[in-house]
Design a protein around this motif. Structure first.
Motif, mmCIF file in Angstrom:
data_model
loop_
_atom_site.group_PDB
_atom_site.id
_atom_site.type_symbol
_atom_site.label_atom_id
_atom_site.label_comp_id
_atom_site.label_asym_id
_atom_site.label_seq_id
_atom_site.Cartn_x
_atom_site.Cartn_y
_atom_site.Cartn_z
ATOM 1 N N CYS A 284 10.492 -0.922 0.850
ATOM 2 C CA CYS A 284 8.987 -0.609 0.944
ATOM 3 C C CYS A 284 8.759 -0.111 2.495
ATOM 4 C CB CYS A 284 8.088 -1.868 0.705
ATOM 5 S SG CYS A 284 8.108 -2.150 -0.992
ATOM 6 N N LEU A 285 9.654 -0.817 3.488
ATOM 7 C CA LEU A 285 9.322 -0.260 4.791
ATOM 8 C C LEU A 285 9.772 1.053 5.127
ATOM 9 C CD1 LEU A 285 9.741 -3.868 6.625
ATOM 10 C CD2 LEU A 285 7.538 -2.451 6.173
ATOM 11 N N GLU A 286 11.156 0.996 4.434
ATOM 12 C CA GLU A 286 12.131 2.337 4.580
ATOM 13 C C GLU A 286 11.214 3.518 4.059
ATOM 14 O OE1 GLU A 286 16.465 3.267 3.373
ATOM 15 O OE2 GLU A 286 15.081 2.858 1.672
ATOM 16 N N ALA A 287 10.344 3.208 3.044
ATOM 17 C CA ALA A 287 9.662 4.402 2.354
ATOM 18 C C ALA A 287 8.409 4.506 3.218
ATOM 19 C CB ALA A 287 9.294 4.075 1.025
ATOM 20 N N GLY A 288 7.873 3.665 3.984
ATOM 21 C CA GLY A 288 6.718 3.753 5.064
ATOM 22 C C GLY A 288 5.576 3.194 4.355
ATOM 23 N N PHE A 289 5.776 2.036 3.351
ATOM 24 C CA PHE A 289 4.655 1.527 2.635
ATOM 25 C C PHE A 289 4.198 0.541 3.597
ATOM 26 C CE2 PHE A 289 6.597 2.538 -1.749
ATOM 27 C CZ PHE A 289 6.258 3.847 -1.445
ATOM 28 N N ALA A 290 2.801 0.184 3.718
ATOM 29 C CA ALA A 290 2.403 -1.232 4.533
ATOM 30 C C ALA A 290 2.636 -2.312 3.259
ATOM 31 C CB ALA A 290 0.979 -1.021 4.634
ATOM 32 N N VAL A 291 3.092 -3.305 3.843
ATOM 33 C CA VAL A 291 3.576 -4.307 3.036
ATOM 34 C C VAL A 291 2.966 -5.785 3.769
ATOM 35 C CG1 VAL A 291 5.410 -3.488 1.986
ATOM 36 C CG2 VAL A 291 5.811 -4.920 3.938
ATOM 37 N N ARG B 184 1.006 -1.178 -0.081
ATOM 38 C CA ARG B 184 -0.130 0.061 0.019
ATOM 39 C C ARG B 184 0.959 1.179 -0.017
ATOM 40 N NH1 ARG B 184 -2.297 0.060 4.354
ATOM 41 N NH2 ARG B 184 -3.908 -1.532 4.347
ATOM 42 N N LEU B 185 0.832 1.846 -0.976
ATOM 43 C CA LEU B 185 1.617 3.245 -1.264
ATOM 44 C C LEU B 185 1.030 4.235 -0.160
ATOM 45 C CD1 LEU B 185 1.856 3.181 -5.254
ATOM 46 C CD2 LEU B 185 3.423 2.001 -3.669
ATOM 47 N N GLN B 186 1.992 5.155 -0.076
ATOM 48 C CA GLN B 186 1.509 6.473 0.726
ATOM 49 C C GLN B 186 0.213 7.031 0.378
ATOM 50 O OE1 GLN B 186 5.097 8.709 0.664
ATOM 51 N NE2 GLN B 186 5.989 7.733 2.666
ATOM 52 N N ASN C 256 9.429 3.733 -11.133
ATOM 53 C CA ASN C 256 8.368 4.794 -11.916
ATOM 54 C C ASN C 256 7.346 5.205 -10.608
ATOM 55 O OD1 ASN C 256 9.515 4.468 -14.522
ATOM 56 N ND2 ASN C 256 8.582 2.295 -14.512
ATOM 57 N N GLN C 257 7.033 4.691 -9.717
ATOM 58 C CA GLN C 257 6.071 4.986 -8.701
ATOM 59 C C GLN C 257 6.480 5.267 -7.339
ATOM 60 O OE1 GLN C 257 3.081 1.862 -9.000
ATOM 61 N NE2 GLN C 257 2.980 2.196 -11.286
ATOM 62 N N TRP C 258 7.813 5.202 -7.211
ATOM 63 C CA TRP C 258 8.368 5.738 -5.755
ATOM 64 C C TRP C 258 8.515 7.097 -5.622
ATOM 65 C CZ3 TRP C 258 9.205 1.220 -3.537
ATOM 66 C CH2 TRP C 258 9.892 1.127 -2.314
ATOM 67 N N PRO C 259 8.402 7.398 -4.291
ATOM 68 C CA PRO C 259 8.416 8.749 -3.728
ATOM 69 C C PRO C 259 9.923 9.363 -4.141
ATOM 70 C CG PRO C 259 7.824 7.351 -1.882
ATOM 71 C CD PRO C 259 8.120 6.324 -3.122
ATOM 72 N N LYS C 260 9.880 10.616 -4.129
ATOM 73 C CA LYS C 260 10.852 11.400 -4.719
ATOM 74 C C LYS C 260 12.204 11.147 -3.832
ATOM 75 C CE LYS C 260 8.226 14.782 -7.168
ATOM 76 N NZ LYS C 260 8.412 15.955 -8.091
ATOM 77 N N VAL C 261 12.087 11.100 -2.513
ATOM 78 C CA VAL C 261 13.065 10.879 -1.641
ATOM 79 C C VAL C 261 13.410 9.095 -1.751
ATOM 80 C CG1 VAL C 261 13.960 10.887 0.670
ATOM 81 C CG2 VAL C 261 12.472 12.878 -0.308
ATOM 82 N N HIS C 262 14.807 8.864 -2.118
ATOM 83 C CA HIS C 262 14.986 7.495 -1.947
ATOM 84 C C HIS C 262 16.181 7.181 -1.161
ATOM 85 C CE1 HIS C 262 14.634 7.508 -6.783
ATOM 86 N NE2 HIS C 262 13.260 7.521 -6.189
ATOM 87 N N GLY C 263 16.001 5.970 -0.380
ATOM 88 C CA GLY C 263 16.455 5.687 0.786
ATOM 89 C C GLY C 263 17.956 4.743 0.263
ATOM 90 N N ALA C 264 18.605 4.206 1.263
ATOM 91 C CA ALA C 264 19.677 3.399 0.690
ATOM 92 C C ALA C 264 19.182 1.911 0.395
ATOM 93 C CB ALA C 264 20.608 3.100 2.002
ATOM 94 N N TYR C 265 18.082 1.592 1.018
ATOM 95 C CA TYR C 265 17.361 0.280 0.740
ATOM 96 C C TYR C 265 16.820 0.443 -0.551
ATOM 97 C CZ TYR C 265 18.171 -1.961 4.963
ATOM 98 O OH TYR C 265 18.482 -2.494 6.235
ATOM 99 N N HIS C 266 16.292 1.481 -0.974
ATOM 100 C CA HIS C 266 15.642 1.693 -2.498
ATOM 101 C C HIS C 266 16.880 1.455 -3.671
ATOM 102 C CE1 HIS C 266 15.117 4.002 -6.167
ATOM 103 N NE2 HIS C 266 13.738 3.656 -6.000
ATOM 104 N N ASP C 267 17.879 2.087 -3.512
ATOM 105 C CA ASP C 267 18.928 2.081 -4.296
ATOM 106 C C ASP C 267 19.700 0.800 -4.243
ATOM 107 O OD1 ASP C 267 18.754 4.889 -4.875
ATOM 108 O OD2 ASP C 267 20.397 5.377 -3.329
ATOM 109 N N ALA C 268 19.647 0.025 -3.332
ATOM 110 C CA ALA C 268 20.306 -1.432 -3.298
ATOM 111 C C ALA C 268 19.290 -2.282 -3.951
ATOM 112 C CB ALA C 268 20.321 -1.890 -1.765
ATOM 113 N N ALA C 269 17.846 -2.217 -3.723
ATOM 114 C CA ALA C 269 16.772 -2.884 -4.413
ATOM 115 C C ALA C 269 16.802 -2.686 -5.882
ATOM 116 C CB ALA C 269 15.553 -2.485 -3.716
ATOM 117 N N VAL C 270 16.965 -1.397 -6.130
ATOM 118 C CA VAL C 270 16.857 -1.488 -7.771
ATOM 119 C C VAL C 270 18.170 -2.287 -8.524
ATOM 120 C CG1 VAL C 270 17.499 0.497 -9.559
ATOM 121 C CG2 VAL C 270 15.980 0.939 -7.642
ATOM 122 N N ALA C 271 19.399 -1.959 -7.907
ATOM 123 C CA ALA C 271 20.551 -2.719 -8.362
ATOM 124 C C ALA C 271 20.477 -4.328 -8.330
ATOM 125 C CB ALA C 271 21.795 -2.212 -7.601
ATOM 126 N N SER C 272 19.886 -4.658 -7.167
ATOM 127 C CA SER C 272 19.615 -6.063 -6.887
ATOM 128 C C SER C 272 18.556 -6.714 -7.958
ATOM 129 C CB SER C 272 18.986 -6.322 -5.434
ATOM 130 O OG SER C 272 19.184 -7.781 -5.265
#
Length: 101
Positions: free
Chosen positions: A74-81, A15-17, A36-52
């Motif tokens: 997802c958890l880093e971005a505050g999404f419910a999973v 569930r997105l924000q 394409n649908q991520w919040p503008k602010v990216h954390g370290a897990y976002h970058d690692a997930a994209v590469a992975s």
């Protein structure tokens, strides 16, 4: 030539924000959301997930690793999973969830 997709055994429900709910079944689904649908602010897990995810599609990273990093992003971005491994920390909704699915 498009890269073949890799399906997960268990889908991830996110569930997105903005309240939109997504059901993701594959590495391509996760990568699309991350890019394409991520919040503008990216954390370290976002970058690692994209590469992975990109590496998993090239068969250079196990899909399970990509799924774990995607869940962390997802958890880093505050999404419910919901979905993925049967661990209490992942199966529960994140603390920022507004309502259960």
């Amino acid at each position: 030539m498009p890269t073949p997709d890799i399906l997960w055994n268990t889908p991830i429900n996110v569930r997105l924000q903005n309240g939109t709910e997504k059901s993701l079944h594959s590495i391509h689904d996760a990568l699309d959301l991350l890019e394409n649908q991520w919040p503008k602010v990216h954390g370290a897990y976002h970058d690692a997930a994209v590469a992975s995810c990109r590496n998993a599609l090239k068969r250079q990273t196990p899909p399970a690793v990509s799924k774990e990093l995607f869940l962390a992003a997802c958890l880093e971005a505050g999404f419910a999973v919901r979905g993925g491994p049967r661990r209490a920390s992942v199966q529960r909704f994140s603390e920022t969830a507004h309502r259960p699915f």
